[in-house]
Write a protein that holds these residues in place. Structure first.
Motif, PDB file in Angstrom:
ATOM      1  N   ASN A 241       0.826  -1.206   0.000  1.00  0.00           N
ATOM      2  CA  ASN A 241       0.000   0.000   0.000  1.00  0.00           C
ATOM      3  C   ASN A 241       0.861   1.257   0.000  1.00  0.00           C
ATOM      4  N   LYS A 308      -9.426   6.244  -0.743  1.00  0.00           N
ATOM      5  CA  LYS A 308      -9.043   5.664  -2.031  1.00  0.00           C
ATOM      6  C   LYS A 308     -10.061   6.035  -3.107  1.00  0.00           C
ATOM      7  N   MET A 370      -3.885   9.497   3.846  1.00  0.00           N
ATOM      8  CA  MET A 370      -3.705   8.122   3.371  1.00  0.00           C
ATOM      9  C   MET A 370      -2.365   7.557   3.843  1.00  0.00           C
ATOM     10  N   LEU A 456      -3.980   2.488  -8.081  1.00  0.00           N
ATOM     11  CA  LEU A 456      -4.970   2.332  -7.012  1.00  0.00           C
ATOM     12  C   LEU A 456      -5.736   1.016  -7.104  1.00  0.00           C
ATOM     13  N   TYR A 459      -4.141  -0.935  -4.330  1.00  0.00           N
ATOM     14  CA  TYR A 459      -4.147  -0.314  -2.996  1.00  0.00           C
ATOM     15  C   TYR A 459      -5.418  -0.763  -2.285  1.00  0.00           C
ATOM     16  N   THR A 462      -9.128   0.245   2.311  1.00  0.00           N
ATOM     17  CA  THR A 462     -10.485   0.771   2.267  1.00  0.00           C
ATOM     18  C   THR A 462     -10.967   1.022   3.694  1.00  0.00           C
TER      19      THR A 462
END
Length: 478
Positions: A241, A308, A370, A456, A459, A462
């Motif tokens: 990530n 995200k 993030m 993304l 990634y 969430t």
């Protein structure tokens, strides 16, 4: 040391708002540095190639220092907290380093170059000290995934207002007042930056004061200091990530900085449109819609669908607006740009600019909270609280990419025949100027948003995953 707080902890809204000013304090200097190419070439007499090389080298050196400062930050926890000393010292070092650059009489060309290099090195250390705090300290402010986007909302609003303010200050006040981008204008600009940045730093320190404590680190006190430098490699190797977010943010930073480069702004507004003062006017007029769109995305969309999803949404929206702007330059007459008369080009350009500006700001701001999610995930994955290390790794790659900004712009200008001086508002229009401006202002940002959409997909932090991480921590301490 206090035992860590397990579970959800939140900050007051005013604390988040004040701490977001730490980013503003840094961006005051960054906005001033976007004009550094003009200072190095126009005032100090360096060539375009040398000025571009020095600015690129500064960014690379800046990136190298980030992991080192981040590592030191992760091992630091004293009477004044982990983060506040870095904020105060960093801001002071930046002010001192650039004071030497702007207020020293130069005896020879060699001395000029030596002073520039020394000032850049010291400035970079100060910048790294303060900048790493912005990305690291979100972890202690709040671990609520629904509250973290609040930081992005404040940062978004502040960054848009700052961009507007600086554009108006330079193009509508300082440049006309001093008769150009000369030494007096740069010194006046610098004094304003020092005062404003110091004020924002003081307010940011107040905002984080009660949260800058070991109990908010989220790990046992004895493990907080057991950080080894080789773990930097482990973070990139095992935390995908972090890697995906680095890819998104570094390319976004590179291409958005190229699009807003001071030289490109001169080409778009001063040469292609023929009136550099419209730069400040456009920045002021797009403020309200840009801020409104950015706040809607960071406050409502990010809180409801996750950070995200907000970054994906912003990337797609910016791409659409970018196409609108490009079509306006190709099929309409940019020389009719006039925010007093509101021609067809002005209206289309304004709409595209407002939408693109709002979404570009979301993209650059939302990655900061993030990074805090990535730091929480690293605690979940390895048991290590290393926000400084993660921030340092993030900014290392980010700034190495960012160093290409001035090299790309400078390289394109050299190819087009502007190897000795940068274009100014008095430079005649040419097809080469138009092509370079469109590549930098339209084409490269589009490439950055496409990269976002791809990266993304891999990634996975969430809201559901962040809730799983929080519950896992709670179970470990039952």
């Amino acid at each position: 040391m206090s035992e860590p707080i397990i579970g959800i902890h939140r900050a007051k809204t005013w604390q988040i708002g004040l701490f977001a000013l730490n980013d503003v304090a840094i961006n005051f200097y960054w906005m001033m540095m976007t004009f550094m190419a003009f200072y190095l070439q126009g005032v100090l007499g360096l060539t375009v190639a040398l000025a571009s090389f020095l600015l690129a080298a500064l960014n690379i050196f800046d990136g190298i220092t980030d992991p080192i400062i981040g590592y030191i930050m992760d091992k630091t926890s004293g009477k004044f907290g982990k983060f506040r000393p870095f904020m105060a010292v960093g801001n002071l070092v930046m002010a001192i380093s650039l004071t030497a650059l702007y207020f020293t009489s130069y005896a020879s060309g060699t001395l000029v170059l030596a002073l520039v290099i020394a000032s850049f090195i010291v400035y970079d250390i100060g910048l790294t000290l303060q900048a790493n705090v912005t990305r690291s300290a979100i972890t202690v402010l709040t671990n609520d995934p629904k509250q973290r986007p609040t930081f992005a909302a404040f940062s978004t609003a502040f960054s848009v207002l700052l961009a507007i303010g600086v554009a108006m200050l330079v193009s509508n006040l300082l440049e006309p007042m001093h008769g150009g981008l000369n030494i007096d204008m740069f010194r006046h600009f610098f004094i304003i930056v020092i005062i404003a940045s110091a004020f924002c730093t003081i307010l940011a320190i107040i905002g984080i004061r009660t949260k800058d404590r070991p109990k908010y680190y989220g790990v046992a006190p004895e493990s907080a200091q057991k950080v080894r430098f080789r773990e930097c490699i482990g973070v990139l190797k095992h935390n995908k990530n972090v890697l995906m977010l680095v890819v998104c943010a570094s390319t976004d930073r590179l291409f958005s900085h190229i699009a807003t480069n001071a030289v490109i702004m001169v080409m778009i507004f001063g040469i292609i449109s023929g009136d550099y003062a419209q730069f400040g006017q456009s920045s002021m007029l797009v403020a309200a819609p840009s801020i409104g769109l950015a706040l809607l995305t960071t406050i409502w969309y990010a809180r409801k669908y996750g950070q995200k999803s907000a970054l994906l949404f912003a990337s797609k929206g910016a791409m659409i607006a970018n196409v609108v702007i490009f079509l306006a330059f190709v099929f309409l007459d940019p020389t009719t740009l006039d925010f007093a008369a509101w021609t067809t080009f002005t209206i289309v350009f304004f709409v595209g600019l407002a939408v693109r500006g709002g979404f570009m700001t979301v993209g650059s701001r939302i990655v900061i909270p993030m990074i805090a999610d990535c730091a929480d995930h690293e605690v979940y994955r390895s048991g290590k609280y290393v926000p400084g290390t993660i921030s340092g790794l993030f900014t290392f790659v980010d700034k190495v990419f960012g160093s290409l900004n001035v090299l790309i712009v400078g390289g394109l200008l050299i190819i087009a025949g502007y190897g000795e001086t940068f274009p100014t508002p008095d430079t005649p229009y040419s097809s080469a100027i138009f092509i370079i401006a469109m590549i930098c202002y339209i084409g490269l940002p589009m490439l950055g948003w496409i990269i976002n959409l791809i990266a993304l997909r891999f990634y996975d932090l969430t809201p559901e995953k962040m809730n799983e991480i929080r519950m896992s921590k709670e179970k470990k301490h039952e």
